[in-house]
Design an enzyme around this catalytic site. Structure first.
Site, PDB file in Angstrom:
ATOM      1  N   ALA A  82     -56.315 -38.696 -48.195  1.00 17.27           N
ATOM      2  CA  ALA A  82     -56.193 -37.322 -48.677  1.00 17.27           C
ATOM      3  C   ALA A  82     -54.884 -37.089 -49.416  1.00 17.27           C
ATOM      4  O   ALA A  82     -54.807 -36.189 -50.262  1.00 17.27           O
ATOM      5  CB  ALA A  82     -56.312 -36.352 -47.505  1.00 17.27           C
ATOM      6  N   ASP A 114     -52.384 -38.382 -36.359  1.00 12.64           N
ATOM      7  CA  ASP A 114     -53.536 -39.020 -37.010  1.00 12.64           C
ATOM      8  C   ASP A 114     -53.660 -40.470 -36.560  1.00 12.64           C
ATOM      9  O   ASP A 114     -53.897 -41.370 -37.376  1.00 12.64           O
ATOM     10  CB  ASP A 114     -53.417 -38.941 -38.531  1.00 12.64           C
TER      11      ASP A 114
END
Length: 657
Positions: free
Chosen positions: A218, A391
């Site tokens: 991303a 993450d």
């Protein structure tokens, strides 16, 4: 003819820069980022460790600990050495066998190591090299030989760093993997001695592999490229749209700041930051935004009594004047957009844990223990630095064939204060590894969200498939409740009211922890006990990273890692056994001050950009030479057009309760 690599030396490369000689062999060109990476047999390597250590003792090769190597690197900053000496200092990060560099310009051997005649010859030769250092002529043709070959380039001498850059050559037959421990010390030491005996400088041997993309997400695109300064393969991360908005600027600055501070076996570290091609870009870019506001203020103060009929033409003329001025000074708007891309160089690893899990190769219980131990070891380093990764997933755990694991991708990481829980976004962590408090909309959370992710990865290593693989966040939460049972009100105290009501409406459900034994035939009581503690629904009851590292299940993993894989333990020539570090699971040396995050939140876009630019320019380049993107590279067109993941490729957003 376009060159083959994306990186080249910066245009202002200093003519007297020196580069370390790199002796490459067929065994040194290892691995690529592919799913076919074969892992070492840890049990066989551990069994052969004693005989290998005895071989080292017989050869009389000096081995020094990591902290002495660090002192040697510090001394090198004050004394420019021969390129072969630089090669020894850089290689010393992975092979603790090099003579210590004293603060005196002379290279002094260690007194606690039995020296062979070759070491005395090397000592005398290095002293002569240091005395002749100021009289050597600069190799001005190096940039012509190397600059057109690489994607990045360098500028002036500064600090010396160490790299861990390995990538397989798919055109070469794969070598039988061997753990890179003490037996390789003899080969590397002999190479260093031979390199020191060379009277003339030899440029580094370039890696013949083509530059290529290896991943994207991303926030960035990652390419495998060759560093022209060393000939090694490194990872080039392209982060576009840095100054698109304030949040993006904060995220990139935060990530670069974190990567620059990491020095750990199990955390990916930053090697270099590519400096902007136009050093005055930030000041010019700022003027684009400040100048219109000044002109508009003056314009408004003078045209209040004037009819509105004259306003629009004047504004149009003003804007046209601004763009003409920018063009006249060589600062086009499109060029400014191009410069909003930030490029960083990091270590290059062979594969990642996701590719290992889905591959057909065998994962033994020894591999599982070593991997889980390294994940927790790296996570402790981050948490003690007041950093939440947010993450943790197999794709962000890089792995080499020697089973070394490194945590990477800090695009979602941020600093936090355990004493002051501030509101943070819950749109973090990939859904399959997202903690229940995040699934239920919690805004105040701790490092327990990373611990939950480790538990999910642990179970995935055992059964070779995702533990909670749901189509959406609500189904994900339901799968967790099916395993752990309906949580209590206390366990949901951080969740939003809508999520609490959803869980309570479903009715009570008993836990099904016995199903964890069916993850694998090798699942033991200790494994289930650790899993249950990692996967506690209540984040306050979830095991901490320090407690997890001391769990009995990971004792063998710790022993194997520190027997032949870590850089904190070492072996002396006159000591038969390995000397273990007092701190096997080290903390971060200088944790982030929580005030830094608060201070950054008060900065405007212009102030933050100025701080970021100053940080990039003040940071010494790797090897003392800066790099830049090579627009003449054959891969440049594909590299320039590579983009981040689209919205349709990203995981689903959290549930809006």
């Amino acid at each position: 003819m376009p060159s083959s690599t994306l990186l080249e030396l910066a245009p202002n490369t200093h003519s007297k820069c020196k580069f370390e000689t790199r002796n490459r062999s067929s065994s040194s060109s290892s691995g690529c980022s592919s799913s076919s990476t074969e892992l070492y047999d840890l049990a066989a390597a551990h069994a052969a460790l004693i005989s290998r250590q005895q071989q080292i003792l017989n050869q009389g090769i000096p081995i020094i600990p990591e902290h002495q190597l660090a002192a040697a690197a510090v001394a090198h900053h004050h004394h420019q050495l021969h390129p072969s000496v630089q090669h020894q200092l850089v290689a010393g990060h992975h092979h603790h066998h090099l003579p210590q560099v004293a603060h005196h310009p002379a290279i002094l051997p260690r007194s606690d190591v039995i020296q062979q005649p070759s070491h005395f010859a090397l000592h005398q030769h290095l002293q002569n090299l240091v005395q002749q250092q100021q009289q050597q002529q600069a190799l001005h043709h190096h940039q012509q030989l190397v600059g057109d070959m690489a994607l990045v380039s360098h500028t002036h001498p500064a600090a010396v760093g160490s790299t861990t850059c390995y990538e397989k050559n798919p055109q070469k037959q794969q070598q039988v993997p061997q753990i890179p421990t003490q037996p390789q010390v003899a080969h590397v030491s002999s190479n260093a001695i031979l390199a020191a005996a060379q009277p003339f400088y030899q440029p580094p041997v370039q890696d013949s592999q083509p530059d290529r993309p290896i991943g994207y997400g991303a926030f960035g695109v990652v390419w495998s490229v060759t560093d022209p300064r060393s000939g090694k393969r490194v990872a080039l991360k392209k982060m576009p749209n840095v100054f698109q908005n304030l949040a993006s600027c904060k995220r990139v600055f935060r990530e670069i700041k974190m990567l620059s501070s990491f020095r750990h076996d199990n955390v990916l570290s930053l090697l270099d930051i590519l400096q902007p091609a136009n050093p005055s870009f930030f000041q010019e870019f700022t003027s684009w935004h400040l100048t219109p506001s000044i002109h508009h203020q003056r314009l408004i103060s003078h045209i209040k009594p004037i009819c509105l009929f004259f306003v629009l033409p004047l504004v149009s003329l003003l804007c046209a004047h601004m763009y003409v001025c920018m063009w006249w000074h060589g600062t086009a708007l499109l060029e400014g957009r191009k410069e909003t891309i930030t490029y960083v160089l990091t270590e290059l690893m062979q594969s990642d844990l996701h590719k290992i899990i889905v591959s057909p190769q065998t994962l033994t219980i020894d591999h599982v223990k070593v991997f889980v131990y390294q994940i927790l070891r790296g996570l402790k380093y981050l948490h003690t630095a007041n950093i939440l990764h947010r993450d943790i997933k197999p794709g962000n755990l890089l792995v080499n064939s020697n089973c070394i694991l490194k945590i990477c991708d800090f695009g979602l990481a941020r600093t936090w204060d355990s004493r002051d829980r501030l509101n943070m976004t819950h749109e973090v962590v990939t859904q399959y590894y997202r903690a229940p408090e995040l699934l239920m909309g919690a805004r105040r959370y701790t490092g327990a969200v990373d611990i939950w992710s480790v538990g999910c990865i642990f179970a995935e290593l055992l059964q070779r498939k995702i533990l909670f693989q749901a189509a959406g966040p609500i189904e994900q939460l339901q799968m967790i409740i099916d395993l752990l049972g309906t949580p209590s009100q206390e366990a949901m105290k951080y969740a939003c009211e809508g999520a609490k009501n959803h869980v309570l409406r479903a009715g009570p459900r008993a836990p099904n922890l016995q199903s964890l034994y069916r993850l694998s035939q090798q699942t033991t009581d200790d494994a289930v006990d650790l899993l249950v503690k990692l996967l506690k629904f209540n984040p306050d009851e979830r095991i901490s990273v320090e407690e997890a590292l001391s769990h009995p299940y990971l004792e063998e993993g710790r022993l194997r890692f520190h027997s032949c894989m870590c850089s904190c333990c070492y072996t002396k020539a006159n000591v038969p056994s390995r000397i273990f570090s007092q701190e096997l699971d080290p903390k971060h040396e200088s944790p982030f001050d929580p005030k830094w995050e608060k201070d950054m939140s008060r900065l405007s876009m212009f102030e933050l950009r100025e701080k970021m630019y100053q940080f990039v320019m003040d940071r010494p380049a790797l090897y003392g030479v800066a790099l830049c993107i090579n627009p003449q590279s054959a891969a440049y067109k594909n590299f320039a057009s590579s983009s981040v993941a689209q919205a349709s490729e990203l995981p689903p957003s959290p549930q809006a309760w």
